[in-house]
Design a protein around this motif. Sequence first.
Motif, PDB file in Angstrom:
ATOM      1  N   ASP A 158       0.840  -1.190   0.000  1.00 52.82           N
ATOM      2  CA  ASP A 158       0.000   0.000   0.000  1.00 52.82           C
ATOM      3  C   ASP A 158       0.879   1.246   0.000  1.00 52.82           C
ATOM      4  OD1 ASP A 158      -2.842   1.190   0.550  1.00 52.82           O
ATOM      5  OD2 ASP A 158      -1.519   2.160   1.998  1.00 52.82           O
ATOM      6  N   ASP A 159       0.673   2.124  -1.011  1.00 53.30           N
ATOM      7  CA  ASP A 159       1.551   3.272  -1.167  1.00 53.30           C
ATOM      8  C   ASP A 159       1.442   4.242   0.003  1.00 53.30           C
ATOM      9  OD1 ASP A 159       3.493   4.577  -2.937  1.00 53.30           O
ATOM     10  OD2 ASP A 159       1.986   6.159  -3.097  1.00 53.30           O
ATOM     11  N   ALA A 160       0.218   4.463   0.480  1.00 53.87           N
ATOM     12  CA  ALA A 160       0.031   5.391   1.604  1.00 53.87           C
ATOM     13  C   ALA A 160       0.706   4.863   2.863  1.00 53.87           C
ATOM     14  CB  ALA A 160      -1.458   5.623   1.847  1.00 53.87           C
ATOM     15  N   GLU A 161       0.555   3.554   3.108  1.00 51.88           N
ATOM     16  CA  GLU A 161       1.208   2.937   4.277  1.00 51.88           C
ATOM     17  C   GLU A 161       2.721   3.024   4.146  1.00 51.88           C
ATOM     18  OE1 GLU A 161       1.573  -1.414   6.537  1.00 51.88           O
ATOM     19  OE2 GLU A 161       0.584  -1.245   4.587  1.00 51.88           O
ATOM     20  N   ARG A 162       3.221   2.774   2.936  1.00 53.77           N
ATOM     21  CA  ARG A 162       4.673   2.831   2.698  1.00 53.77           C
ATOM     22  C   ARG A 162       5.218   4.219   3.022  1.00 53.77           C
ATOM     23  NH1 ARG A 162       7.914   4.708  -1.267  1.00 53.77           N
ATOM     24  NH2 ARG A 162       6.116   5.347  -2.519  1.00 53.77           N
ATOM     25  N   GLN A 163       4.588   5.249   2.464  1.00 48.83           N
ATOM     26  CA  GLN A 163       5.086   6.604   2.664  1.00 48.83           C
ATOM     27  C   GLN A 163       4.959   7.049   4.116  1.00 48.83           C
ATOM     28  OE1 GLN A 163       3.332   9.344  -0.097  1.00 48.83           O
ATOM     29  NE2 GLN A 163       4.085   8.267  -1.906  1.00 48.83           N
ATOM     30  N   GLU A 164       3.811   6.766   4.731  1.00 46.69           N
ATOM     31  CA  GLU A 164       3.588   7.209   6.112  1.00 46.69           C
ATOM     32  C   GLU A 164       4.576   6.544   7.063  1.00 46.69           C
ATOM     33  OE1 GLU A 164       2.303   7.258  10.134  1.00 46.69           O
ATOM     34  OE2 GLU A 164       2.243   5.436   8.904  1.00 46.69           O
ATOM     35  N   GLY A 165       4.791   5.238   6.882  1.00 47.16           N
ATOM     36  CA  GLY A 165       5.712   4.526   7.758  1.00 47.16           C
ATOM     37  C   GLY A 165       7.149   4.970   7.568  1.00 47.16           C
ATOM     38  N   MET A 166       7.561   5.162   6.317  1.00 47.27           N
ATOM     39  CA  MET A 166       8.930   5.589   6.052  1.00 47.27           C
ATOM     40  C   MET A 166       9.199   6.981   6.608  1.00 47.27           C
ATOM     41  SD  MET A 166       9.704   4.140   2.208  1.00 47.27           S
ATOM     42  CE  MET A 166      11.430   4.634   2.267  1.00 47.27           C
ATOM     43  N   VAL A 167       8.247   7.895   6.400  1.00 50.23           N
ATOM     44  CA  VAL A 167       8.429   9.259   6.917  1.00 50.23           C
ATOM     45  C   VAL A 167       8.540   9.246   8.437  1.00 50.23           C
ATOM     46  CG1 VAL A 167       7.268  11.476   7.258  1.00 50.23           C
ATOM     47  CG2 VAL A 167       7.414  10.485   4.977  1.00 50.23           C
ATOM     48  N   ARG A 168       7.660   8.488   9.087  1.00 57.69           N
ATOM     49  CA  ARG A 168       7.656   8.474  10.554  1.00 57.69           C
ATOM     50  C   ARG A 168       9.006   8.023  11.107  1.00 57.69           C
ATOM     51  NH1 ARG A 168       3.617   5.584  11.070  1.00 57.69           N
ATOM     52  NH2 ARG A 168       4.443   3.521  11.586  1.00 57.69           N
ATOM     53  N   HIS A 169       9.552   6.965  10.548  1.00 59.86           N
ATOM     54  CA  HIS A 169      10.782   6.415  11.120  1.00 59.86           C
ATOM     55  C   HIS A 169      12.029   7.139  10.608  1.00 59.86           C
ATOM     56  CE1 HIS A 169       8.593   3.367  13.278  1.00 59.86           C
ATOM     57  NE2 HIS A 169       7.921   3.091  12.188  1.00 59.86           N
ATOM     58  N   LEU A 170      12.005   7.650   9.388  1.00 55.90           N
ATOM     59  CA  LEU A 170      13.119   8.481   8.939  1.00 55.90           C
ATOM     60  C   LEU A 170      13.182   9.776   9.736  1.00 55.90           C
ATOM     61  CD1 LEU A 170      12.905   7.972   5.064  1.00 55.90           C
ATOM     62  CD2 LEU A 170      14.877   7.403   6.512  1.00 55.90           C
ATOM     63  N   GLN A 171      12.020  10.347  10.045  1.00 52.02           N
ATOM     64  CA  GLN A 171      12.009  11.555  10.855  1.00 52.02           C
ATOM     65  C   GLN A 171      12.563  11.281  12.244  1.00 52.02           C
ATOM     66  OE1 GLN A 171      10.857  14.849   9.752  1.00 52.02           O
ATOM     67  NE2 GLN A 171      12.215  15.168  11.512  1.00 52.02           N
ATOM     68  N   ALA A 172      12.241  10.119  12.793  1.00 55.51           N
ATOM     69  CA  ALA A 172      12.787   9.747  14.103  1.00 55.51           C
ATOM     70  C   ALA A 172      14.308   9.639  14.045  1.00 55.51           C
ATOM     71  CB  ALA A 172      12.171   8.424  14.575  1.00 55.51           C
ATOM     72  N   ILE A 173      14.837   9.107  12.945  1.00 51.32           N
ATOM     73  CA  ILE A 173      16.290   8.996  12.784  1.00 51.32           C
ATOM     74  C   ILE A 173      16.923  10.376  12.697  1.00 51.32           C
ATOM     75  CG2 ILE A 173      18.125   8.254  11.220  1.00 51.32           C
ATOM     76  CD1 ILE A 173      16.309   5.855  10.488  1.00 51.32           C
ATOM     77  N   VAL A 174      16.331  11.259  11.881  1.00 61.14           N
ATOM     78  CA  VAL A 174      16.887  12.601  11.710  1.00 61.14           C
ATOM     79  C   VAL A 174      16.821  13.383  13.022  1.00 61.14           C
ATOM     80  CG1 VAL A 174      16.534  14.821  10.548  1.00 61.14           C
ATOM     81  CG2 VAL A 174      16.434  12.684   9.238  1.00 61.14           C
TER      82      VAL A 174
END
Length: 336
Positions: A158-174
């Motif tokens: 699911d594209d929406a799930e992919r983007q939302e999950g990636m943003v959430r955890h990449l933001q946590a890393i940054v």
Amino acid sequence: MSDRQIQTRVITRAFPFIVLIGLLVYLTYTPQAEPEVFDTILSHRNLGLAYLQENRLEAAQAEFTHLIQALPCDPLGYANLGLTYLRDDDPERALVPVEKALILDPENIAVRLILAEIYLAQGLDDQAREELIRVVEQAPRHLMAQYKLVELYARAQDDAERQEGMVRHLQAIVDASPGNVAARIRLLQILLEQGQNAEAGDHLETLRLQVPTLPKQAADYLQQALDRLSESKIKQAKTAALIFHNLMRPTSVYRGGIAELEEGGGLVGSPVRTFGEVVRKVLETKTSILDRVQFDEAESDWGLEQQAQRVDALESLDYDNGAVTGLGESSHAYRK
């Protein structure tokens, strides 16, 4: 009064004092652990970790099996034995000792990471994600766990799930590691996909300030991405950002960011390096637990009652010629 009656009365009156003296002797007796026992435990631990680092799996398996036999109440040996099987491409065999380790220490982050790796090796992405989410809930700044979640969400259908999950955890890393260039570049690309253009532009500006010595081509495309964003030419901005990303991949600053996130040096899983709290404190002082606490404080201060319950849960489990046996369905109880 007969002699027997007199003796009985004397013994009866003296009995409480005899019991008290015996109790005092018992409470003040502090048996010293033999130094060679500690030396053996530490030797197996250190050799096992050294062999793991060198990827000498059979030798590591032997050391961690000996460690479990010498110290069956601590998760370190079980978890690392499971890791040796995982690196030996045998996730099924790895699962049993790792589950035993979590029975002994359900909150151990390092053990949960190994369990997540086992699930990934078995193709069980949902179970792996569940374990990794537990880790980041407990330790939000754990970069490796956050990055593994990024990789899992990148495979989502699911594209929406992919983007939302990636943003959430990449933001946590940054947030946890602002200087990680690789994570920031990947984050800004997903933000562009989501239409969060202002946020993506902020990250591009940050990168320009963070890495003043960018390769010329990369610097040119970064500036192009910023210019096209300011002109609301989003398609061209995305293209320039993608080319910028590809030009950054071979740079040392980008590779350093990836190394920080992977942490394992290319090997599968990171070992558990520390003993559980009770064993660790005993080993640090090389004395018995009785030297450290009063009897009436032992359970409350050290959690020995809970530890004993966990050990009881393993009583029916043993090792047969170094191979772990037992557990069955009950091994999943700690995850409920």
